[in-house]
Design an enzyme around this catalytic site. Structure first.
Site, mmCIF file in Angstrom:
data_model
loop_
_atom_site.group_PDB
_atom_site.id
_atom_site.type_symbol
_atom_site.label_atom_id
_atom_site.label_comp_id
_atom_site.label_asym_id
_atom_site.label_seq_id
_atom_site.Cartn_x
_atom_site.Cartn_y
_atom_site.Cartn_z
ATOM 1 N N ASN A 1 -20.839 -0.360 9.916
ATOM 2 C CA ASN A 1 -21.427 -1.487 10.633
ATOM 3 C C ASN A 1 -20.321 -2.498 10.917
ATOM 4 O OD1 ASN A 1 -22.650 -4.087 11.125
ATOM 5 N ND2 ASN A 1 -24.586 -3.241 10.396
ATOM 6 N N LYS B 1 -20.841 -6.059 9.542
ATOM 7 C CA LYS B 1 -20.624 -6.187 8.105
ATOM 8 C C LYS B 1 -19.136 -6.145 7.774
ATOM 9 C CE LYS B 1 -24.955 -4.291 6.296
ATOM 10 N NZ LYS B 1 -25.555 -3.271 5.390
ATOM 11 N N ASP C 1 -25.553 -2.689 0.063
ATOM 12 C CA ASP C 1 -26.868 -2.358 0.585
ATOM 13 C C ASP C 1 -27.633 -3.663 0.598
ATOM 14 O OD1 ASP C 1 -28.565 -0.354 1.713
ATOM 15 O OD2 ASP C 1 -29.862 -0.582 -0.026
ATOM 16 N N SER C 2 -28.322 -3.932 1.677
ATOM 17 C CA SER C 2 -28.951 -5.234 1.830
ATOM 18 C C SER C 2 -30.151 -5.138 2.741
ATOM 19 C CB SER C 2 -27.941 -6.249 2.383
ATOM 20 O OG SER C 2 -27.365 -5.770 3.584
ATOM 21 N N GLU D 1 -26.373 11.358 2.178
ATOM 22 C CA GLU D 1 -27.747 10.935 1.924
ATOM 23 C C GLU D 1 -27.769 9.850 0.861
ATOM 24 O OE1 GLU D 1 -32.147 12.870 1.023
ATOM 25 O OE2 GLU D 1 -30.322 14.043 0.694
#
Length: 205
Positions: free
Chosen positions: A9, A12, A75-76, A46
């Site tokens: 991303n 990010k 992770d958000s 995964e």
């Protein structure tokens, strides 16, 4: 010391790179864009954890093992207590999907249309994890609390920017200047908790 931001991303990566430049200027910041041959493997790995913390941990460890580098992963997401299912152990969490940020935001706006005032409370949560090829792991979690606007305002960078208003502010994240948004970010606040860990890793290089 080199540190790889294990994310594809670009927003990010930019935010974390800028924060690291201020908080830990001794670090040479890289990202998955610097390792194109590994990128497809990492992006399709995964992630099956049931919490932000577990997902961040899995992402960081997978990248550290694949790249043989110290890595930082996050992770958000947003938590909306009013959308919790009756009797559910956890409040409802909006997951990142392949939908666009705009579609995700409008989905949440539609689901919140019958909620008013304090029912519109929400918080952004981020867990950051640092992993080394040797298996050493550091984690930190932070939240930014606020309320959801009743209509979209401003520019979307991340999902829900145009809806989320931090407590003590009158504008959505999407209406704030990037410098202000970065300063109050839940990602930055989590990163601030990891500066000591980064310094320790640097000392043992």
């Amino acid at each position: 010391m080199e540190l790889v931001i294990a994310s594809n991303n670009s927003h990010k990566v930019r935010e974390l790179r800028c924060a690291l430049g201020e908080l830990a200027p001794f670090i040479q910041v890289l990202s998955l864009y610097d390792f194109p041959s590994y990128k497809p493997h990492l992006l399709h790995a995964e992630v099956v954890g049931d919490s932000f913390e577990e997902n961040a941990k899995q992402k960081a460890q997978a990248a550290a093992a694949a790249l043989n580098k110290i890595t930082l992963a996050d992770d958000s997401g947003i938590i909306v207590p009013a959308l919790a299912k009756v009797g559910a152990k956890f409040t409802r969490r909006y997951e990142h999907t392949d939908q666009s940020a705009t579609k995700q935001t409008r989905k949440l706006l539609e689901e919140m249309k019958s909620f008013k005032d304090l029912e519109r409370q929400a918080y952004l949560e981020c867990c950051l994890a640092i992993a080394t090829p040797q298996g050493i792991l550091y984690k930190a979690t932070s939240r930014t609390e606020g309320i959801l606007a009743e209509d979209e305002r401003g520019k979307i960078t991340f999902e829900f920017d145009t809806l989320f208003i931090k407590h003590d502010y009158s504008k959505t994240l999407g209406e704030l200047a990037p410098s202000i948004r970065d300063r109050i970010s839940h990602r930055r606040k989590a990163l601030e908790k990891l500066v000591g860990a980064l310094s320790s890793l640097q000392a043992h290089q």
